[in-house]
Structure formats: C-alpha cells, structure tokens
Design a protein around this motif. Structure first.
Motif, PDB file in Angstrom:
ATOM      1  N   VAL A  59     -39.820  -4.065 -43.084  1.00 17.45           N
ATOM      2  CA  VAL A  59     -38.930  -5.098 -42.541  1.00 17.45           C
ATOM      3  C   VAL A  59     -38.073  -4.440 -41.465  1.00 17.45           C
ATOM      4  N   ILE A  60     -38.113  -5.016 -40.271  1.00 14.95           N
ATOM      5  CA  ILE A  60     -37.339  -4.490 -39.147  1.00 14.95           C
ATOM      6  C   ILE A  60     -36.408  -5.590 -38.663  1.00 14.95           C
ATOM      7  N   ARG A  61     -35.112  -5.281 -38.628  1.00 12.58           N
ATOM      8  CA  ARG A  61     -34.128  -6.220 -38.063  1.00 12.58           C
ATOM      9  C   ARG A  61     -33.434  -5.520 -36.903  1.00 12.58           C
ATOM     10  N   TYR A  62     -33.371  -6.225 -35.804  1.00 12.83           N
ATOM     11  CA  TYR A  62     -32.779  -5.712 -34.571  1.00 12.83           C
ATOM     12  C   TYR A  62     -31.620  -6.634 -34.216  1.00 12.83           C
ATOM     13  N   ASP A  63     -30.407  -6.084 -34.129  1.00  9.29           N
ATOM     14  CA  ASP A  63     -29.213  -6.861 -33.814  1.00  9.29           C
ATOM     15  C   ASP A  63     -28.708  -6.474 -32.436  1.00  9.29           C
ATOM     16  N   PHE A  64     -28.242  -7.480 -31.693  1.00  6.87           N
ATOM     17  CA  PHE A  64     -27.738  -7.238 -30.347  1.00  6.87           C
ATOM     18  C   PHE A  64     -26.585  -8.188 -30.057  1.00  6.87           C
ATOM     19  N   SER A  65     -25.784  -7.839 -29.049  1.00  2.27           N
ATOM     20  CA  SER A  65     -24.640  -8.669 -28.652  1.00  2.27           C
ATOM     21  C   SER A  65     -25.110  -9.824 -27.779  1.00  2.27           C
ATOM     22  N   THR A  66     -24.376 -10.922 -27.883  1.00  2.00           N
ATOM     23  CA  THR A  66     -24.648 -12.092 -27.051  1.00  2.00           C
ATOM     24  C   THR A  66     -23.331 -12.805 -26.792  1.00  2.00           C
ATOM     25  N   ASN A  67     -23.286 -13.610 -25.756  1.00  3.82           N
ATOM     26  CA  ASN A  67     -22.076 -14.374 -25.465  1.00  3.82           C
ATOM     27  C   ASN A  67     -22.106 -15.773 -26.059  1.00  3.82           C
ATOM     28  N   GLU A 118     -46.087 -10.883 -40.907  1.00  3.40           N
ATOM     29  CA  GLU A 118     -46.039 -11.836 -42.014  1.00  3.40           C
ATOM     30  C   GLU A 118     -45.006 -12.916 -41.726  1.00  3.40           C
ATOM     31  N   LYS A 119     -43.887 -12.497 -41.092  1.00  8.59           N
ATOM     32  CA  LYS A 119     -42.820 -13.437 -40.777  1.00  8.59           C
ATOM     33  C   LYS A 119     -42.013 -12.902 -39.599  1.00  8.59           C
ATOM     34  N   VAL A 120     -41.554 -13.827 -38.737  1.00  9.93           N
ATOM     35  CA  VAL A 120     -40.684 -13.478 -37.612  1.00  9.93           C
ATOM     36  C   VAL A 120     -39.562 -14.507 -37.578  1.00  9.93           C
ATOM     37  N   THR A 121     -38.320 -14.029 -37.561  1.00 10.77           N
ATOM     38  CA  THR A 121     -37.158 -14.907 -37.580  1.00 10.77           C
ATOM     39  C   THR A 121     -36.165 -14.468 -36.514  1.00 10.77           C
ATOM     40  N   ILE A 122     -35.535 -15.465 -35.882  1.00 14.11           N
ATOM     41  CA  ILE A 122     -34.461 -15.208 -34.924  1.00 14.11           C
ATOM     42  C   ILE A 122     -33.217 -15.931 -35.417  1.00 14.11           C
ATOM     43  N   GLU A 123     -32.086 -15.234 -35.409  1.00 16.35           N
ATOM     44  CA  GLU A 123     -30.803 -15.863 -35.723  1.00 16.35           C
ATOM     45  C   GLU A 123     -29.828 -15.498 -34.621  1.00 16.35           C
ATOM     46  N   ILE A 124     -29.153 -16.519 -34.088  1.00 17.45           N
ATOM     47  CA  ILE A 124     -28.192 -16.268 -33.016  1.00 17.45           C
ATOM     48  C   ILE A 124     -26.944 -17.086 -33.282  1.00 17.45           C
ATOM     49  N   GLY A 153     -26.882 -11.637 -32.044  1.00 20.93           N
ATOM     50  CA  GLY A 153     -28.224 -12.153 -32.227  1.00 20.93           C
ATOM     51  C   GLY A 153     -29.021 -11.161 -33.046  1.00 20.93           C
ATOM     52  N   SER A 154     -30.023 -11.645 -33.747  1.00 23.82           N
ATOM     53  CA  SER A 154     -30.889 -10.732 -34.484  1.00 23.82           C
ATOM     54  C   SER A 154     -32.306 -11.293 -34.532  1.00 23.82           C
ATOM     55  N   MET A 155     -33.235 -10.383 -34.570  1.00 21.73           N
ATOM     56  CA  MET A 155     -34.632 -10.737 -34.748  1.00 21.73           C
ATOM     57  C   MET A 155     -35.146  -9.898 -35.896  1.00 21.73           C
ATOM     58  N   THR A 156     -35.822 -10.539 -36.832  1.00 23.50           N
ATOM     59  CA  THR A 156     -36.350  -9.850 -38.006  1.00 23.50           C
ATOM     60  C   THR A 156     -37.855 -10.018 -38.054  1.00 23.50           C
ATOM     61  N   PHE A 157     -38.541  -8.890 -38.231  1.00 19.74           N
ATOM     62  CA  PHE A 157     -39.994  -8.871 -38.395  1.00 19.74           C
ATOM     63  C   PHE A 157     -40.308  -8.404 -39.809  1.00 19.74           C
TER      64      PHE A 157
END
Length: 179
Positions: free
Chosen positions: A61-69, A117-123, A128-132
C-alpha cells in the motif's frame, strides 16, 4: 508457531528491498511500514497483512500526500472504477474535478498499464493524497503447499507510479486555478 516469525522476517526483507528501489531518502524502516518526506511531499509505504490459517498475503500500500490550495468546500474522494476505466466519485460534490481526471488520457493510460487492486484520490483542506494498493510488490506465503513468493515490483512500474503522481498534482493545480 515458529513458522509465522520466519514468514514475517522474509516479508520484512522483501519490504526493505522495495523501499530502497524507490530511491527515497531512507532514515528508518519500521517493521512493515515506512514514511519519509521529500520536497514537502509525504510518502507512506506499508505492507498490509491479510491472514488466514493457510496463508498470509502482504499487500503493498502506497500513499502519497501533497499540498494543495483547495479548501474544505472542495473536499472530494474519488476511486478508480476499473470496469469503466475511469474515476467515480465516492464522496464530495465536485464534479468538475472528476471530469478533469476522466479527460486526462495520459493519466488513465498510465494507470491502466499497471496492476493495481485499488486506486483512491482524496483532496481537501489544503492536502491531497493518492493511495495505491498494488499487486506487484506483494509477498505471499502459503502453508499448503508450503511456499512463498514475491511479485517483484519493477523499476519501470515505480517510474510510472511517480509519473501518475506528478500528473495528479498537475490536474490539482489546474483545478485550483479554475476555482
């Protein structure tokens, strides 16, 4: 049961190999999870273990978090619908962002070239984050027949994942500008 400890040790060894293949700054790998910050972005990589009496599957499981406005009113949760080869909204009301993602053919092509298996985006709320959840990178152990194997995560797959994350940040930035 002594075999359980041995299985976890093998999973840890494979997990460390995966972390090093991402070429991220490695300070400390805790058990089966890893966190690092690189250029203001957070990487969270872990093995989620699904246990049964006869097997253990360690899913990457990989989650990548980043800044957004984007702020709270723009909160969205989007999942990839593999059957329709596009994004579907799970939570939130921002249809334009969803439309932008579904119109980004480069993003969709990259995602379909990998085995997720699954890809999710939450903002929302300035993050923001994207999870694989991936199939490559998984470690599987079975009692009957007694075996274990690692579905190797290739360098090309890592490169494609990083490209997906860059494209997501570009889409987010475009959307920030249109809000």
């Amino acid at each position: 049961m002594g075999f359980g400890l041995n299985v976890e040790q093998r999973a840890r060894y494979v997990f460390k190999e995966i972390i090093h293949s991402f070429t991220l700054p490695v300070s400390r790998i805790r058990n089966l999870s890893f966190h690092c910050q690189e250029h203001g972005k957070d990487w969270n990589i872990e093995y989620k273990c699904e246990k049964s009496w006869f097997s253990r599957i360690y899913k990457l499981v990989i989650r990548y978090d980043f800044s957004t406005n984007l702020d709270n009113r723009d909160r969205v949760k989007i999942n990839l619908d593999f059957s329709k080869k596009g994004w579907k909204q799970d939570h939130g009301v921002n249809r334009q962002f969803l439309k932008n993602l579904n119109n980004n053919q480069a993003l969709l092509d990259l995602i379909s070239s990998l085995d997720f298996e699954k890809v999710t985006i939450e903002i929302g709320e300035k993050r923001g984050s994207m999870t694989f959840i991936l199939i490559p990178g998984s470690f599987v152990w079975t009692l009957v027949p007694p075996m274990h194997y690692y579905i190797r995560l290739k360098k090309e797959e890592i490169r494609k994942m990083k490209s997906i994350l860059n494209l997501l940040e570009v889409e987010t930035t475009k959307f920030e500008g249109s809000g």
